[in-house]
Design a protein around this motif. Structure first.
Motif, PDB file in Angstrom:
ATOM      1  N   MET A 176      -4.649 -10.060  -5.467  1.00  8.45           N
ATOM      2  CA  MET A 176      -5.381  -9.959  -4.207  1.00  8.45           C
ATOM      3  C   MET A 176      -6.805 -10.490  -4.371  1.00  8.45           C
ATOM      4  SD  MET A 176      -6.301  -6.669  -1.818  1.00  8.45           S
ATOM      5  CE  MET A 176      -4.972  -6.895  -0.654  1.00  8.45           C
ATOM      6  N   HIS A 187      -3.683  -8.730   4.296  1.00  7.66           N
ATOM      7  CA  HIS A 187      -5.099  -8.564   3.936  1.00  7.66           C
ATOM      8  C   HIS A 187      -6.035  -9.334   4.861  1.00  7.66           C
ATOM      9  CE1 HIS A 187      -4.164 -12.405   1.887  1.00  7.66           C
ATOM     10  NE2 HIS A 187      -5.452 -12.668   2.057  1.00  7.66           N
ATOM     11  N   VAL A 240      -7.912 -13.477  -1.917  1.00 13.37           N
ATOM     12  CA  VAL A 240      -8.933 -13.280  -0.889  1.00 13.37           C
ATOM     13  C   VAL A 240     -10.180 -14.093  -1.189  1.00 13.37           C
ATOM     14  CG1 VAL A 240     -10.396 -11.591   0.268  1.00 13.37           C
ATOM     15  CG2 VAL A 240      -8.048 -10.990  -0.323  1.00 13.37           C
ATOM     16  N   CYS A 259       0.880  -1.168   0.000  1.00 12.45           N
ATOM     17  CA  CYS A 259       0.000   0.000   0.000  1.00 12.45           C
ATOM     18  C   CYS A 259       0.916   1.216   0.000  1.00 12.45           C
ATOM     19  CB  CYS A 259      -0.916   0.009   1.224  1.00 12.45           C
ATOM     20  SG  CYS A 259      -2.082   1.399   1.238  1.00 12.45           S
ATOM     21  N   VAL A 309     -10.032  -3.456  -4.982  1.00 15.41           N
ATOM     22  CA  VAL A 309      -9.828  -3.962  -3.626  1.00 15.41           C
ATOM     23  C   VAL A 309     -10.943  -3.531  -2.678  1.00 15.41           C
ATOM     24  CG1 VAL A 309      -7.335  -4.135  -3.854  1.00 15.41           C
ATOM     25  CG2 VAL A 309      -8.333  -1.995  -3.082  1.00 15.41           C
ATOM     26  N   LYS A 351      -7.092  -0.796   5.858  1.00 11.57           N
ATOM     27  CA  LYS A 351      -7.704  -0.421   4.584  1.00 11.57           C
ATOM     28  C   LYS A 351      -6.708   0.386   3.768  1.00 11.57           C
ATOM     29  CE  LYS A 351     -11.710  -0.354   2.297  1.00 11.57           C
ATOM     30  NZ  LYS A 351     -12.492  -1.563   1.993  1.00 11.57           N
TER      31      LYS A 351
END
Length: 429
Positions: A416, A241, A420, A234, A333, A247
């Protein structure tokens, strides 16, 4: 035509390899996630003795105005205001009664966008000097600054001018009100013609100015981190995650433990209070506004429906009784994990054509090898603007297709998504 539900299992390398072959780069970071162009700068600016981020606040005469981005504001003395819906007369701000009102040349009015007062008074614009507090630079040519004045290549036009239209840096004058842009092509009713370097090092990998071991570390914008601290970037930070209270918003990492992870990103800011705030976004900007009655989003602008109407993120100075809020595309995301149980696919926009009130799109479904072509129709005015050559996440509900994400160009976003959602390639029809 086959698409896939995100509840099922595919090797991640399969889709990553497909996207790489299509020329979609992997920068290895979530900075600028989900934008076809550069998002606004996340570097804090100075306003008097205070620091602020330009996408959320404005600075006029060293006075900070919260909740109104300088990207859409003008100054009226020391007060920032939204020139779409308000007007400045003799140093005071009033509510507009007409979209074409121009009697705001009061003596106390500051003819400048709400820029930070720390900006150097004289900068270069091509071969000329200009004052960024009073002027804007459009590809080497200075013009008077205003939140309603916009650059189009080396020229400038006024937002709300129904006879001017900017298509990807080319300014057209004398266009009809029904003319529209699709990428750099101008469509009108009577014309449907379509028109660091890297050097390898022996046995070493570089991260910024230092070497690192990619087996044990991850590199985020030139900063090395242990993989035990997370495996997603990030900005210059790394995060896990699995920790729902973290966030990532366009390179800014936030702790959202106090609102139970329900906060959303709005560019590099956090939308925490959905009752009193709204996020308006386009392909280049995402801006937070305080909610007001009879106001809707049009791209990244927040307009008064009694003054303006909106069609495909273009403001028009003709109010429409049928105006309603646009569907907002979100960063990929930001959609996780809610989309993990929906039927979704990655679709690249190959071609766009207008027909009356419909926008017909030819999509190339990225993770389908046999017959990947798909034809989709959207309501033109009430659907987000989609750019040719860009890839979006789409939802399939029966025979209805809907874009969900803003465009993205990072393989790490897709990684991601699959990680996830534990995505598997299960055919659904």
């Amino acid at each position: 035509m086959e698409v896939y539900t995100s509840t099922a299992c595919v090797t991640i390398l399969c889709i990553i390899g497909t996207l790489s072959a299509q020329g979609i780069p992997d920068t290895g970071s979530h900075g600028n996630t989900g934008s076809s162009g550069p998002m606004e700068s996340s570097t804090p600016l100075r306003c008097g003795n205070e620091s602020h981020i330009s996408s959320g606040h404005s600075c006029c005469n060293d006075t900070l105005t919260l909740g109104l981005s300088h990207l859409v504001a003008d100054c009226c003395g020391s007060e920032a205001f939204n020139p779409l819906n308000e007007i400045c007369c003799n140093g005071s701000v009033f509510v507009r009664t007409r979209a074409d009102m121009t009697c705001y040349e009061g003596k106390d009015r500051s003819h400048s966008s709400a820029l930070s007062s720390s900006t150097e008074p004289e900068l270069k614009c091509g071969s000329e000097t200009y004052n960024p507090k009073k002027e804007m630079c459009c590809s080497g040519k200075p013009y008077r600054a205003s939140a309603l004045n916009k650059c189009c290549g080396t020229k400038v036009y006024r937002l709300g001018d129904d006879n001017a239209l900017c298509c990807n840096g080319t300014l057209y004058h004398g266009v009809s009100k029904k003319s529209e842009c699709v990428a750099d092509i101008l469509y009108s009713p009577d014309n449907s013609t379509c028109h660091l370097p890297a050097r390898a090092r022996l046995g070493e990998h570089c991260c910024g100015g230092k070497t690192f071991n990619p087996v044990t570390h991850i590199c985020c914008n030139g900063h090395s981190h242990l993989k035990t601290n997370g495996n997603f970037c990030c900005g210059s930070d790394v995060y896990d995650h699995h920790k729902k209270f973290m966030k990532c918003c366009s390179g800014h990492l936030y702790n959202v433990i106090n609102n139970k992870g329900k906060a959303e990103c709005c560019g590099n800011l956090l939308l925490e209070n959905k009752t009193n705030q709204i996020c308006c976004s386009s392909s280049n900007h995402a801006i937070l506004y305080n909610t007001k009655p009879n106001h809707h989003c049009c791209g990244h602008y927040y307009f008064n429906t009694s003054l303006w109407s909106c069609c495909a993120q273009r403001l028009k100075s003709t109010p429409s009784p049928g105006s309603h809020a646009e569907e907002r595309l979100k960063p990929l995301v930001d959609l996780i994990p809610d989309i993990c149980n929906k039927t979704v696919f990655f679709g690249k926009v190959e071609s766009v054509a207008l027909d009356l009130n419909k926008r017909h799109i030819v999509l190339k479904v990225v993770n389908v090898i046999e017959d990947p072509w798909l034809n989709v129709s959207l309501d033109h005015c009430n659907s987000p603007v989609l750019e040719n050559g860009m890839t979006y996440l789409w939802e399939k509900n029966g025979n209805v297709y809907k874009p969900l994400s803003i465009s993205f160009d990072l393989i790490s976003d897709i990684h991601m998504f699959y990680t996830v959602c534990k995505h598997k390639c299960q055919k659904v029809g």
